[in-house]
Design a protein around this motif. Sequence first.
Motif, PDB file in Angstrom:
ATOM      1  N   ARG A  76       0.848  -1.201   0.000  1.00  0.00           N
ATOM      2  CA  ARG A  76       0.000   0.000   0.000  1.00  0.00           C
ATOM      3  C   ARG A  76       0.878   1.244   0.000  1.00  0.00           C
ATOM      4  NH1 ARG A  76      -3.581   0.535   4.882  1.00  0.00           N
ATOM      5  NH2 ARG A  76      -1.687  -0.046   5.999  1.00  0.00           N
ATOM      6  N   LEU A 111       0.801   5.076   1.600  1.00  0.00           N
ATOM      7  CA  LEU A 111       0.131   5.890   2.602  1.00  0.00           C
ATOM      8  C   LEU A 111       0.653   7.316   2.550  1.00  0.00           C
ATOM      9  CD1 LEU A 111       0.362   3.409   5.639  1.00  0.00           C
ATOM     10  CD2 LEU A 111      -1.402   3.521   3.866  1.00  0.00           C
ATOM     11  N   GLU A 131      -4.521   5.680   3.134  1.00  0.00           N
ATOM     12  CA  GLU A 131      -4.135   4.942   1.939  1.00  0.00           C
ATOM     13  C   GLU A 131      -4.438   5.747   0.684  1.00  0.00           C
ATOM     14  OE1 GLU A 131      -4.922   0.662  -0.344  1.00  0.00           O
ATOM     15  OE2 GLU A 131      -5.654   0.958   1.720  1.00  0.00           O
ATOM     16  N   PHE A 186       5.483   3.474   1.955  1.00  0.00           N
ATOM     17  CA  PHE A 186       4.826   2.230   1.580  1.00  0.00           C
ATOM     18  C   PHE A 186       4.669   1.358   2.814  1.00  0.00           C
ATOM     19  CE2 PHE A 186       9.324   1.285   1.055  1.00  0.00           C
ATOM     20  CZ  PHE A 186       9.459   0.001   1.568  1.00  0.00           C
ATOM     21  N   ASP A 187       3.756   0.414   2.730  1.00  0.00           N
ATOM     22  CA  ASP A 187       3.418  -0.406   3.881  1.00  0.00           C
ATOM     23  C   ASP A 187       2.984  -1.777   3.388  1.00  0.00           C
ATOM     24  OD1 ASP A 187       2.490  -0.581   6.877  1.00  0.00           O
ATOM     25  OD2 ASP A 187       0.788  -1.303   5.685  1.00  0.00           O
ATOM     26  N   ARG A 226      -4.023  -4.070   0.318  1.00  0.00           N
ATOM     27  CA  ARG A 226      -4.378  -2.793  -0.319  1.00  0.00           C
ATOM     28  C   ARG A 226      -5.880  -2.759  -0.592  1.00  0.00           C
ATOM     29  NH1 ARG A 226      -1.259  -3.503  -3.913  1.00  0.00           N
ATOM     30  NH2 ARG A 226      -2.559  -4.139  -5.676  1.00  0.00           N
ATOM     31  N   THR A 227      -6.508  -1.607  -0.316  1.00  0.00           N
ATOM     32  CA  THR A 227      -7.947  -1.448  -0.553  1.00  0.00           C
ATOM     33  C   THR A 227      -8.255  -0.390  -1.604  1.00  0.00           C
ATOM     34  OG1 THR A 227      -8.157   0.185   1.249  1.00  0.00           O
ATOM     35  CG2 THR A 227      -8.489  -2.154   1.814  1.00  0.00           C
ATOM     36  N   ARG A 228      -7.247   0.386  -2.014  1.00  0.00           N
ATOM     37  CA  ARG A 228      -7.467   1.440  -3.007  1.00  0.00           C
ATOM     38  C   ARG A 228      -6.466   1.242  -4.147  1.00  0.00           C
ATOM     39  NH1 ARG A 228      -8.135   7.356  -0.874  1.00  0.00           N
ATOM     40  NH2 ARG A 228      -9.431   7.386  -2.765  1.00  0.00           N
ATOM     41  N   SER A 229      -6.976   0.987  -5.322  1.00  0.00           N
ATOM     42  CA  SER A 229      -6.117   0.692  -6.464  1.00  0.00           C
ATOM     43  C   SER A 229      -6.405   1.642  -7.612  1.00  0.00           C
ATOM     44  CB  SER A 229      -6.318  -0.754  -6.930  1.00  0.00           C
ATOM     45  OG  SER A 229      -5.926  -1.667  -5.930  1.00  0.00           O
TER      46      SER A 229
END
Length: 534
Positions: A74, A76, A82, A117-118, A123-126
């Motif tokens: 992800r 951030l 995110e 980055f994490d 990841r929920t947002r692409s």
Amino acid sequence: MPALASCSDTVPAAGVAAANAAAADTRDLPAVDVPAPAPTAITLTPNGKVESRELVTLGVPFPEGELGDAGLVRVLDGDGNEVPAFVRPTLRWHWKDDSIRAVKVQFEADPRASYRFDISRPRTRSMDERPVDEGTRPGKLDAPVPRVLATLDPAWLVRSGIAGPQLVHDRSRAYDRYIDAQWAWAEDAPYVGAHAFLFDRASVIGLQYVRSGRPDRFAEFYNSATFYLSKIKRGGNGGGWPDCTGGWEFDGVNACDPKYSYVTPHLLLTALAGDDTRLDATTVAHMADNQFKGGWSTPMGPYTGGGQAWTERQVGLGLEHLVSSFELTGSSQTRRRILDIVGWLHDHQQSPPGGEAATGAWTHSWQAHEGADYDAATDVRGASPWMSANLVGGLWRAWLVTGDERIPVMLRDFGRYIEQHGFVPDDLAGNWRSTCNAGGTIGWYFSSGLAPRERIVGIQDSEGWGSDAHNPELLMVVAAARHFDTDPEWRETFSRRAERLAKYLNRECAAVSHTPRAFNWQNRNPEFTWLLAQ
């Protein structure tokens, strides 16, 4: 371009706890001379005029076993929110556990904001992948450079192993002060007129970015890499003579001259910048063919002795080229070629053809080395210490991907050879030593464990003034030998030799530019600092 290796998104790998623990470990790495943000920080640096929102593309490399699912990566913002991002694996540790070695990341960013980055949760947002060049502008000679430089912390880059074992840049280290002083002239070396890309300028600068995390080194690495790769011959009938597709064509260099052909810039551009668009898989295959089958040079093959044309540089740089190709593609054919070369070198060193004595060197003809007519009665049989450094570098990197047990033996034995036969005695050194290296050691331009001393002195008088300009790469020769030698007395001998070679790492010697490619040949293997620290 699609990833060159098999890059499905998910494979078994280490868990999130291991990833978090590994990130924490970076705090124990040596301090750097720039403010160190969190290890997963993405530092954005405007590279010219920018808008309030810009497309950012970067590469994020990972250590072996740490990432198995690209869906965990992800981006951030500074508040921990995110950001929509595109993420795709580009490289794998395919010779290890097939975990993800690097991912391509794209996101829209405020160039003056902070991001990181994490990998702690999915990841929920692409977002969709976009052309890399939407985020570039013309740089030197119109080669593309990022509008916004996206760089990572050197502690993360070093820890990822993307450049093999390294130490983070540290100003308390003589080598790093030397590099910083060299950068004053090397950064702006011209791309034309002096063949500044011999010995692989782009990759050498990429290695220094890994160690330092500096945006200026990343910017010049990117510009050098995209320019270099734009001159690779494409669209022909295949690698090797007479077509030489995959060779480099620029400034009078013919595609059939293999010493200008390197695939490592594409490997590093993919891993460090997320830019996997400059070469396609077919061209990479042609580049490997071009190196192995030969262009103007003879095809790779066993050394047979006598007046056979052979140089350590051709074989060493060719071997490293094939290792990088294997890292990119996982080609079983390329791996077999690597092992073939390792076998030929082992036989050459350990059991020289024609009953010639084994000295620890890859003994060959000086006359053939120089392209002169061969005459067994007047020839000098020996080896070039400085060219052999290229061979040592290639073997070291082949060791990292194959673990072939013949390689440590070769590196140990060549180290012992060079200590016994590769350095000018102190009572003669002042005849050829650089003025910046007073009291330091100097290698023979061409050495021998077989020929009379006066023959070697004659070559040194002709070719060897200032050959201590190769001391930085000879440090890799000594460091690799010390690393693999288990004899305490030899290890101590190598340590003393390394101390003497390191006298060259001073500001006066750093200021001597020799030729633009000197920066390249001197800094191909900064891992010598790691090896000597073990």
